[in-house]
Design a protein around this motif. Structure first.
Motif, short mmCIF file in Angstrom:
data_model
loop_
_atom_site.label_atom_id
_atom_site.label_comp_id
_atom_site.label_asym_id
_atom_site.label_seq_id
_atom_site.Cartn_x
_atom_site.Cartn_y
_atom_site.Cartn_z
N ARG A 172 47.63 46.41 39.24
CA ARG A 172 47.30 45.35 40.18
C ARG A 172 46.75 44.15 39.41
NH1 ARG A 172 47.24 45.97 45.34
NH2 ARG A 172 45.58 44.50 45.76
N ILE A 173 47.08 42.97 39.89
CA ILE A 173 46.56 41.75 39.29
C ILE A 173 45.22 41.46 39.97
CG2 ILE A 173 46.96 39.30 38.89
CD1 ILE A 173 50.01 40.07 39.29
N THR A 174 44.19 41.31 39.18
CA THR A 174 42.86 41.06 39.72
C THR A 174 42.58 39.56 39.77
OG1 THR A 174 41.85 41.10 37.54
CG2 THR A 174 42.02 43.23 38.71
N VAL A 175 41.51 39.22 40.45
CA VAL A 175 41.07 37.83 40.50
C VAL A 175 40.73 37.34 39.09
CG1 VAL A 175 39.23 36.30 41.34
CG2 VAL A 175 40.27 37.96 42.88
N PHE A 204 48.89 34.56 46.88
CA PHE A 204 49.58 34.83 45.63
C PHE A 204 49.34 36.26 45.17
CE2 PHE A 204 49.83 35.06 41.02
CZ PHE A 204 51.11 34.59 40.82
N LEU A 205 48.09 36.70 45.19
CA LEU A 205 47.77 38.05 44.74
C LEU A 205 48.43 39.11 45.62
CD1 LEU A 205 44.03 37.62 43.71
CD2 LEU A 205 45.97 38.06 42.20
N GLU A 206 48.48 38.87 46.92
CA GLU A 206 49.15 39.83 47.82
C GLU A 206 50.63 39.96 47.46
OE1 GLU A 206 48.23 38.45 51.77
OE2 GLU A 206 46.21 39.34 51.72
N LEU A 207 51.30 38.82 47.27
CA LEU A 207 52.74 38.85 46.92
C LEU A 207 52.98 39.48 45.56
CD1 LEU A 207 53.87 35.32 48.15
CD2 LEU A 207 54.70 37.52 49.00
N ALA A 208 52.21 39.07 44.57
CA ALA A 208 52.40 39.58 43.21
C ALA A 208 52.09 41.08 43.14
CB ALA A 208 51.53 38.80 42.23
#
Length: 85
Positions: free
Chosen positions: A4-7, A73-77
């Motif tokens: 997962r990509i984090t903030v 963006f984070l949801e899509l990625a």
């Protein structure tokens, strides 16, 4: 590397790919604010998308580069990463 990509990773990518420095805490607090409020334009977002595609070896959704906010963006990625895992 996580799945997962984090903030924090997004903040790092904003600096690396677009030269925009934003603290992860600020991104987290203002995750529904538009990227333009952080000084990130569409070209910068495209650079982030390209960096993620290179890093993870999977294509990001076409709408990722049109995301309006960090949350979107984070949801899509992250959905692309989960589907590609």
């Amino acid at each position: 590397m996580s799945d997962r990509i984090t903030v924090e990773e997004l903040a790092e990518l904003m600096k690396k790919a677009a030269g925009v420095t934003v603290a992860p805490e600020e991104l987290r607090q203002r995750e529904d604010s538009g990227f333009d409020t952080f000084g990130l334009d569409s070209l910068g977002l495209l650079g982030i998308v390209g960096e993620l595609e290179n890093r993870y070896g999977i294509p990001m959704p076409p709408d990722a580069e049109k995301s309006k906010s960090p949350r979107q963006f984070l949801e899509l990625a992250n959905s692309a990463l989960l589907a590609g895992a």
